[in-house]
Design a protein around this motif. Structure first.
Motif, PDB file in Angstrom:
ATOM      1  N   LEU A   1      -0.514   4.617  -5.380  1.00  0.00           N
ATOM      2  CA  LEU A   1       0.318   4.570  -6.582  1.00  0.00           C
ATOM      3  C   LEU A   1       1.264   3.377  -6.542  1.00  0.00           C
ATOM      4  CD1 LEU A   1       1.376   5.700  -9.219  1.00  0.00           C
ATOM      5  CD2 LEU A   1       2.790   7.294  -7.917  1.00  0.00           C
ATOM      6  N   GLN A   2       1.790   3.062  -5.368  1.00  0.00           N
ATOM      7  CA  GLN A   2       2.656   1.892  -5.250  1.00  0.00           C
ATOM      8  C   GLN A   2       1.873   0.616  -5.542  1.00  0.00           C
ATOM      9  OE1 GLN A   2       6.047   2.035  -4.758  1.00  0.00           O
ATOM     10  NE2 GLN A   2       5.845  -0.114  -5.348  1.00  0.00           N
ATOM     11  N   THR A   3       0.603   0.593  -5.154  1.00  0.00           N
ATOM     12  CA  THR A   3      -0.253  -0.554  -5.464  1.00  0.00           C
ATOM     13  C   THR A   3      -0.417  -0.714  -6.975  1.00  0.00           C
ATOM     14  OG1 THR A   3      -1.476  -0.315  -3.383  1.00  0.00           O
ATOM     15  CG2 THR A   3      -2.555  -1.537  -5.152  1.00  0.00           C
ATOM     16  N   VAL A   4      -0.597   0.397  -7.678  1.00  0.00           N
ATOM     17  CA  VAL A   4      -0.716   0.359  -9.139  1.00  0.00           C
ATOM     18  C   VAL A   4       0.568  -0.176  -9.757  1.00  0.00           C
ATOM     19  CG1 VAL A   4      -1.003   1.753 -11.218  1.00  0.00           C
ATOM     20  CG2 VAL A   4      -2.400   2.233  -9.207  1.00  0.00           C
ATOM     21  N   LYS A   5       1.706   0.301  -9.290  1.00  0.00           N
ATOM     22  CA  LYS A   5       2.987  -0.153  -9.832  1.00  0.00           C
ATOM     23  C   LYS A   5       3.208  -1.634  -9.578  1.00  0.00           C
ATOM     24  CE  LYS A   5       5.353   4.308  -9.387  1.00  0.00           C
ATOM     25  NZ  LYS A   5       6.453   5.065  -8.721  1.00  0.00           N
ATOM     26  N   ASP A   6       2.862  -2.088  -8.380  1.00  0.00           N
ATOM     27  CA  ASP A   6       3.050  -3.502  -8.050  1.00  0.00           C
ATOM     28  C   ASP A   6       2.140  -4.393  -8.889  1.00  0.00           C
ATOM     29  OD1 ASP A   6       4.916  -2.777  -6.172  1.00  0.00           O
ATOM     30  OD2 ASP A   6       3.537  -2.896  -4.469  1.00  0.00           O
TER      31      ASP A   6
ATOM     32  N   GLY B   1      -6.352  -5.189  -7.664  1.00  0.00           N
ATOM     33  CA  GLY B   1      -6.143  -3.964  -6.901  1.00  0.00           C
ATOM     34  C   GLY B   1      -7.152  -2.888  -7.246  1.00  0.00           C
ATOM     35  N   ASP B   2      -7.321  -1.951  -6.321  1.00  0.00           N
ATOM     36  CA  ASP B   2      -8.238  -0.823  -6.518  1.00  0.00           C
ATOM     37  C   ASP B   2      -7.703   0.372  -5.729  1.00  0.00           C
ATOM     38  OD1 ASP B   2     -10.263   0.988  -6.782  1.00  0.00           O
ATOM     39  OD2 ASP B   2     -11.879  -0.362  -6.182  1.00  0.00           O
ATOM     40  N   SER B   3      -7.165   1.354  -6.446  1.00  0.00           N
ATOM     41  CA  SER B   3      -6.618   2.561  -5.807  1.00  0.00           C
ATOM     42  C   SER B   3      -7.522   3.764  -6.005  1.00  0.00           C
ATOM     43  CB  SER B   3      -5.221   2.861  -6.369  1.00  0.00           C
ATOM     44  OG  SER B   3      -4.320   1.821  -6.096  1.00  0.00           O
ATOM     45  N   SER B   4      -8.783   3.521  -6.378  1.00  0.00           N
ATOM     46  CA  SER B   4      -9.675   4.631  -6.714  1.00  0.00           C
ATOM     47  C   SER B   4      -9.965   5.527  -5.510  1.00  0.00           C
ATOM     48  CB  SER B   4     -10.985   4.098  -7.291  1.00  0.00           C
ATOM     49  OG  SER B   4     -11.649   3.257  -6.368  1.00  0.00           O
ATOM     50  N   SER B   5     -10.125   4.932  -4.329  1.00  0.00           N
ATOM     51  CA  SER B   5     -10.483   5.750  -3.169  1.00  0.00           C
ATOM     52  C   SER B   5      -9.377   6.746  -2.823  1.00  0.00           C
ATOM     53  CB  SER B   5     -10.784   4.854  -1.963  1.00  0.00           C
ATOM     54  OG  SER B   5      -9.664   4.048  -1.644  1.00  0.00           O
ATOM     55  N   SER B   6      -8.124   6.301  -2.889  1.00  0.00           N
ATOM     56  CA  SER B   6      -7.019   7.187  -2.523  1.00  0.00           C
ATOM     57  C   SER B   6      -6.808   8.290  -3.550  1.00  0.00           C
ATOM     58  CB  SER B   6      -5.724   6.382  -2.347  1.00  0.00           C
ATOM     59  OG  SER B   6      -5.376   5.716  -3.542  1.00  0.00           O
ATOM     60  N   VAL B   7      -6.863   7.949  -4.842  1.00  0.00           N
ATOM     61  CA  VAL B   7      -6.618   8.980  -5.860  1.00  0.00           C
ATOM     62  C   VAL B   7      -7.799   9.937  -5.971  1.00  0.00           C
ATOM     63  CG1 VAL B   7      -7.511   7.676  -7.847  1.00  0.00           C
ATOM     64  CG2 VAL B   7      -5.694   9.370  -8.171  1.00  0.00           C
ATOM     65  N   GLU B   8      -9.017   9.455  -5.792  1.00  0.00           N
ATOM     66  CA  GLU B   8     -10.178  10.344  -5.840  1.00  0.00           C
ATOM     67  C   GLU B   8     -10.194  11.280  -4.634  1.00  0.00           C
ATOM     68  OE1 GLU B   8     -13.356   7.657  -8.426  1.00  0.00           O
ATOM     69  OE2 GLU B   8     -13.384   7.566  -6.238  1.00  0.00           O
TER      70      GLU B   8
ATOM     71  N   GLY C   1       3.587  -8.784 -10.306  1.00  0.00           N
ATOM     72  CA  GLY C   1       2.153  -8.673 -10.053  1.00  0.00           C
ATOM     73  C   GLY C   1       1.315  -9.400 -11.081  1.00  0.00           C
ATOM     74  N   ILE C   2       1.677  -9.277 -12.346  1.00  0.00           N
ATOM     75  CA  ILE C   2       0.904  -9.944 -13.396  1.00  0.00           C
ATOM     76  C   ILE C   2       1.142 -11.444 -13.372  1.00  0.00           C
ATOM     77  CG2 ILE C   2       0.582 -10.130 -15.890  1.00  0.00           C
ATOM     78  CD1 ILE C   2       1.093  -7.179 -16.128  1.00  0.00           C
TER      79      ILE C   2
ATOM     80  N   ARG D   1      -9.186   1.646 -10.977  1.00  0.00           N
ATOM     81  CA  ARG D   1      -9.909   0.466 -10.489  1.00  0.00           C
ATOM     82  C   ARG D   1      -9.370  -0.724 -11.277  1.00  0.00           C
ATOM     83  NH1 ARG D   1     -14.140   4.392 -10.616  1.00  0.00           N
ATOM     84  NH2 ARG D   1     -14.970   4.798  -8.528  1.00  0.00           N
ATOM     85  N   LEU D   2      -8.234  -1.211 -10.858  1.00  0.00           N
ATOM     86  CA  LEU D   2      -7.536  -2.245 -11.622  1.00  0.00           C
ATOM     87  C   LEU D   2      -8.339  -3.537 -11.729  1.00  0.00           C
ATOM     88  CD1 LEU D   2      -3.916  -1.763 -10.224  1.00  0.00           C
ATOM     89  CD2 LEU D   2      -4.970  -0.698 -12.222  1.00  0.00           C
ATOM     90  N   ASN D   3      -9.123  -3.841 -10.718  1.00  0.00           N
ATOM     91  CA  ASN D   3      -9.918  -5.070 -10.775  1.00  0.00           C
ATOM     92  C   ASN D   3     -11.049  -5.000 -11.799  1.00  0.00           C
ATOM     93  OD1 ASN D   3     -11.370  -3.175  -9.383  1.00  0.00           O
ATOM     94  ND2 ASN D   3     -11.694  -4.414  -7.551  1.00  0.00           N
ATOM     95  N   HIS D   4     -11.212  -3.840 -12.447  1.00  0.00           N
ATOM     96  CA  HIS D   4     -12.173  -3.716 -13.549  1.00  0.00           C
ATOM     97  C   HIS D   4     -11.482  -3.738 -14.914  1.00  0.00           C
ATOM     98  CE1 HIS D   4     -15.367  -1.589 -10.808  1.00  0.00           C
ATOM     99  NE2 HIS D   4     -15.105  -2.820 -10.445  1.00  0.00           N
ATOM    100  N   GLU D   5     -10.142  -3.732 -14.909  1.00  0.00           N
ATOM    101  CA  GLU D   5      -9.382  -3.693 -16.159  1.00  0.00           C
ATOM    102  C   GLU D   5      -9.121  -5.123 -16.633  1.00  0.00           C
ATOM    103  OE1 GLU D   5      -8.953  -1.035 -17.681  1.00  0.00           O
ATOM    104  OE2 GLU D   5      -9.071   0.576 -16.201  1.00  0.00           O
TER     105      GLU D   5
END
Length: 238
Positions: free
Chosen positions: A154-159, A88-95, A165-166, A63-67
């Protein structure tokens, strides 16, 4: 018909049981390589005559938007920067991916217990093989969906944790005379491997569906129909 437990290791020597062992192992590897992941990218900010560093930390379930990237009211390059989070938030896909992997692990283990102890019941009934085939086909489809979703996540996390991205997230990086660059990258090898195991599970479960299908009466009826000679046509009336 006796329904008690009878230990018989011969099914493991056959494709039906052996592939279930492989499914059990690959399911463990799939969720074990992404669950509990923690990584940190180091962002270097080059200003006029000074350098600043920030840490972009990201952990499962991403949950990148919480980091938090920048704490409240921090000064960077003589600029006051408000609290900033990653995007970004990739929690739904990885969970979803982990849930499918855990369920596949549990079902493989249950199927192995039935194969090794209750194969005489399994093969003497129509319900067992047909239920097994349907679930195997469903899991093959779920592996396709969850692996594709997690690959995109995962690509969202990398981006989001890359330099580009930063830079788009942190306002100070857009100022003139300021350059931002990620100088240390967290190793995402295990996350890449988890995606590979996801698609590997898809192939294994889809292939195993054929061996399970051969145990069903649908296959036996088809074989019997092909082996039964056709009847000779009745002679036409004179």
């Amino acid at each position: 018909m006796q329904t008690g437990f009878r230990l018989n290791l011969s099914p493991v020597k056959e494709p039906l049981g052996f592939v279930k062992v492989v499914e059990w192992i690959t399911a463990v590897l799939a969720f074990g390589t992404c669950g509990g992941f923690s990584g940190r990218n180091v962002l270097s900010i080059f200003c006029n005559g000074s350098n600043e560093t920030l840490s972009a930390t990201f952990t499962y379930p991403f949950r990148l938007n919480h980091e938090l990237l920048v704490e409240q009211n921090r000064t960077l390059c003589n600029h006051s920067v408000s609290a900033t989070h990653l995007v970004g938030d990739s929690s739904s896909s990885v969970e979803f991916f982990v849930a499918v992997a855990v369920l596949a692990f549990l079902y493989s283990m249950l199927a192995l217990i039935i194969y090794l102890g209750y194969m005489h019941v399994y093969r003497d009934s129509d319900f067992g093989p047909m239920f097994d085939f349907v679930l195997t086909a469903v899991f093959a489809f779920l592996w396709l969906v969850c692996s594709s979703a997690w690959a995109r996540g995962l690509q969202t996390v990398k981006d989001a944790t890359s330099t580009t991205g930063i830079e788009s997230t942190l306002a100070v990086c857009k100022d003139r005379g300021v350059r931002c660059e990620v100088t240390e990258f967290a190793s995402m090898r295990s996350l890449n491997i988890s995606v590979v195991f996801g698609f590997l599970n898809l192939i294994i479960w889809a292939g195993n569906a054929w061996f399970v299908y051969k145990e069903t009466r649908w296959h036996s009826q088809k074989v019997n129909a092909q082996q039964t000679p056709g009847r000779a046509p009745a002679p036409a009336p004179i």
